[in-house]
Design a protein around this motif. Structure first.
Motif, PDB file in Angstrom:
ATOM      1  N   GLN A 162      25.789  40.306  11.868  1.00 51.57           N
ATOM      2  CA  GLN A 162      25.781  40.483  13.322  1.00 51.57           C
ATOM      3  C   GLN A 162      27.150  40.185  13.922  1.00 51.57           C
ATOM      4  O   GLN A 162      27.618  40.890  14.822  1.00 51.57           O
ATOM      5  N   ALA A 163      27.816  39.154  13.408  1.00 48.85           N
ATOM      6  CA  ALA A 163      29.145  38.807  13.913  1.00 48.85           C
ATOM      7  C   ALA A 163      30.151  39.913  13.617  1.00 48.85           C
ATOM      8  O   ALA A 163      30.988  40.259  14.465  1.00 48.85           O
ATOM      9  N   LEU A 164      30.093  40.469  12.427  1.00 49.44           N
ATOM     10  CA  LEU A 164      30.981  41.573  12.068  1.00 49.44           C
ATOM     11  C   LEU A 164      30.765  42.771  12.981  1.00 49.44           C
ATOM     12  O   LEU A 164      31.723  43.375  13.475  1.00 49.44           O
ATOM     13  N   THR A 165      29.506  43.090  13.216  1.00 47.25           N
ATOM     14  CA  THR A 165      29.186  44.251  14.054  1.00 47.25           C
ATOM     15  C   THR A 165      29.657  44.042  15.488  1.00 47.25           C
ATOM     16  O   THR A 165      30.256  44.942  16.097  1.00 47.25           O
ATOM     17  N   ARG A 166      29.422  42.861  16.010  1.00 43.65           N
ATOM     18  CA  ARG A 166      29.824  42.598  17.399  1.00 43.65           C
ATOM     19  C   ARG A 166      31.342  42.586  17.542  1.00 43.65           C
ATOM     20  O   ARG A 166      31.895  43.183  18.474  1.00 43.65           O
ATOM     21  N   LEU A 208      29.317  28.293  -0.676  1.00 39.96           N
ATOM     22  CA  LEU A 208      28.112  29.046  -0.359  1.00 39.96           C
ATOM     23  C   LEU A 208      28.379  30.064   0.750  1.00 39.96           C
ATOM     24  O   LEU A 208      27.939  31.219   0.689  1.00 39.96           O
ATOM     25  N   GLY A 209      29.120  29.642   1.778  1.00 44.13           N
ATOM     26  CA  GLY A 209      29.410  30.538   2.893  1.00 44.13           C
ATOM     27  C   GLY A 209      30.232  31.729   2.477  1.00 44.13           C
ATOM     28  O   GLY A 209      30.052  32.837   3.008  1.00 44.13           O
ATOM     29  N   LYS A 210      31.143  31.548   1.547  1.00 45.63           N
ATOM     30  CA  LYS A 210      31.957  32.671   1.070  1.00 45.63           C
ATOM     31  C   LYS A 210      31.078  33.754   0.458  1.00 45.63           C
ATOM     32  O   LYS A 210      31.271  34.947   0.686  1.00 45.63           O
ATOM     33  N   LYS A 211      30.105  33.338  -0.332  1.00 41.43           N
ATOM     34  CA  LYS A 211      29.198  34.310  -0.958  1.00 41.43           C
ATOM     35  C   LYS A 211      28.367  35.030   0.096  1.00 41.43           C
ATOM     36  O   LYS A 211      28.229  36.266   0.063  1.00 41.43           O
ATOM     37  N   ARG A 212      27.856  34.307   1.062  1.00 42.64           N
ATOM     38  CA  ARG A 212      27.019  34.940   2.093  1.00 42.64           C
ATOM     39  C   ARG A 212      27.851  35.874   2.969  1.00 42.64           C
ATOM     40  O   ARG A 212      27.400  36.980   3.304  1.00 42.64           O
ATOM     41  N   PHE A 213      29.053  35.435   3.331  1.00 43.53           N
ATOM     42  CA  PHE A 213      29.911  36.310   4.137  1.00 43.53           C
ATOM     43  C   PHE A 213      30.279  37.569   3.360  1.00 43.53           C
ATOM     44  O   PHE A 213      30.242  38.681   3.909  1.00 43.53           O
ATOM     45  N   ASN A 214      30.629  37.415   2.089  1.00 45.20           N
ATOM     46  CA  ASN A 214      30.985  38.582   1.282  1.00 45.20           C
ATOM     47  C   ASN A 214      29.809  39.533   1.116  1.00 45.20           C
ATOM     48  O   ASN A 214      29.992  40.763   1.074  1.00 45.20           O
ATOM     49  N   PHE A 216      28.612  46.058   5.293  1.00 49.35           N
ATOM     50  CA  PHE A 216      29.150  46.452   6.601  1.00 49.35           C
ATOM     51  C   PHE A 216      29.828  47.811   6.476  1.00 49.35           C
ATOM     52  O   PHE A 216      30.700  48.003   5.636  1.00 49.35           O
ATOM     53  N   GLU A 217      29.445  48.760   7.314  1.00 53.57           N
ATOM     54  CA  GLU A 217      29.928  50.125   7.152  1.00 53.57           C
ATOM     55  C   GLU A 217      31.428  50.271   7.384  1.00 53.57           C
ATOM     56  O   GLU A 217      32.048  51.229   6.920  1.00 53.57           O
ATOM     57  N   ASN A 218      32.018  49.320   8.100  1.00 48.56           N
ATOM     58  CA  ASN A 218      33.459  49.383   8.377  1.00 48.56           C
ATOM     59  C   ASN A 218      34.242  48.344   7.579  1.00 48.56           C
ATOM     60  O   ASN A 218      35.327  47.916   7.997  1.00 48.56           O
ATOM     61  N   ALA A 219      33.705  47.971   6.435  1.00 53.85           N
ATOM     62  CA  ALA A 219      34.319  46.913   5.630  1.00 53.85           C
ATOM     63  C   ALA A 219      35.760  47.227   5.262  1.00 53.85           C
ATOM     64  O   ALA A 219      36.600  46.319   5.167  1.00 53.85           O
TER      65      ALA A 219
END
Length: 236
Positions: free
Chosen positions: A204-208, A16-22, A28-31
């Protein structure tokens, strides 16, 4: 930026977490600047290799629940997975030793196809009623179905030493980080997120983490002798 994700194929929250993270990464603009690596973590390394047991029976025994309570938990997980857009079989699944799967994931990583292998293993475990654990032939079947070469897959699965050290290194690193459960996400070895968090939390974690990356080094002396694409500067 590097994101390392400690997971186990037995773990429904990792699926489940893999899907949400993806989903968060897709928005994410800097993916394009994010490198994702999946690390090994065995929820129960004491399970004998080559064995398989029903998930509901395993959960009931491990946590002291009734079979109905364990089955209800599976139904709740299935509903959460379906809400996220994932298939989930709530009865008939099995569990077992995942060490060989982690070895295959390290091999697939060398090919640049770790994500494909992980997706195939997750789908085989959570979206397919056919048993996954305890059979080398079944593991080979799943990998070949994902487009991997059958002969090489069989070689990796049969040689229990291949990539074993890599799996152990991942698990040792998890211990150093104090990881108690998975999924566990580490951003540039600076920030960590535990569990199958909502998409917004991952975003939020990605952005930070992206914003806190080291700045480009400031040039203090641009005129030193150096070698470059056009050759080496010859001192006068």
């Amino acid at each position: 930026m590097q994101v390392e994700i400690w997971t186990d194929i037995n773990c429904p929250f990792c699926y489940l977490g893999k899907k949400r993270f993806n989903d968060a990464l897709a928005g994410f603009e800097n993916a394009a600047g994010v490198q994702v690596t999946h690390r090994s973590f065995e929820l129960d390394p004491t399970v004998p290799a080559g064995t398989s047991s029903g998930v509901i029976e395993h959960i009931a025994k491990k946590y002291g629940r009734s079979l109905e309570q364990a089955a209800d938990g599976e139904r709740q997980l299935g509903a959460a997975a379906n809400e996220a857009g994932l298939e989930y079989v709530t009865s008939g699944r099995d569990s077992g030793n995942s060490f060989d799967m982690h070895r295959l994931l390290h091999w697939a990583d060398e090919l640049g196809r770790q994500e494909s292998m992980l997706d195939a293993l997750y789908l085989a475990n959570f979206a397919d009623e056919a048993p996954l654990f305890g059979s080398d032939d079944r593991l080979v079947e799943v990998a070949v179905g994902a487009g991997f070469d059958e002969g090489t897959v069989r070689d990796v699965v049969a040689d229990k030493t291949r990539y074993a050290d890599a799996v152990r290194r991942d698990e040792s690193q998890a211990q150093e980080f104090g990881v108690q459960g998975v999924p566990f996400y580490v951003f540039d070895r600076k920030y960590a997120v535990s569990g199958a968090q909502p998409v917004e939390t991952f975003a939020q974690a990605l952005t930070r983490a992206w914003g806190d990356r080291p700045a480009v080094p400031q040039m203090l002396n641009p005129d030193g002798d150096a070698c470059g694409p056009d050759g080496c500067a010859v001192p006068q």
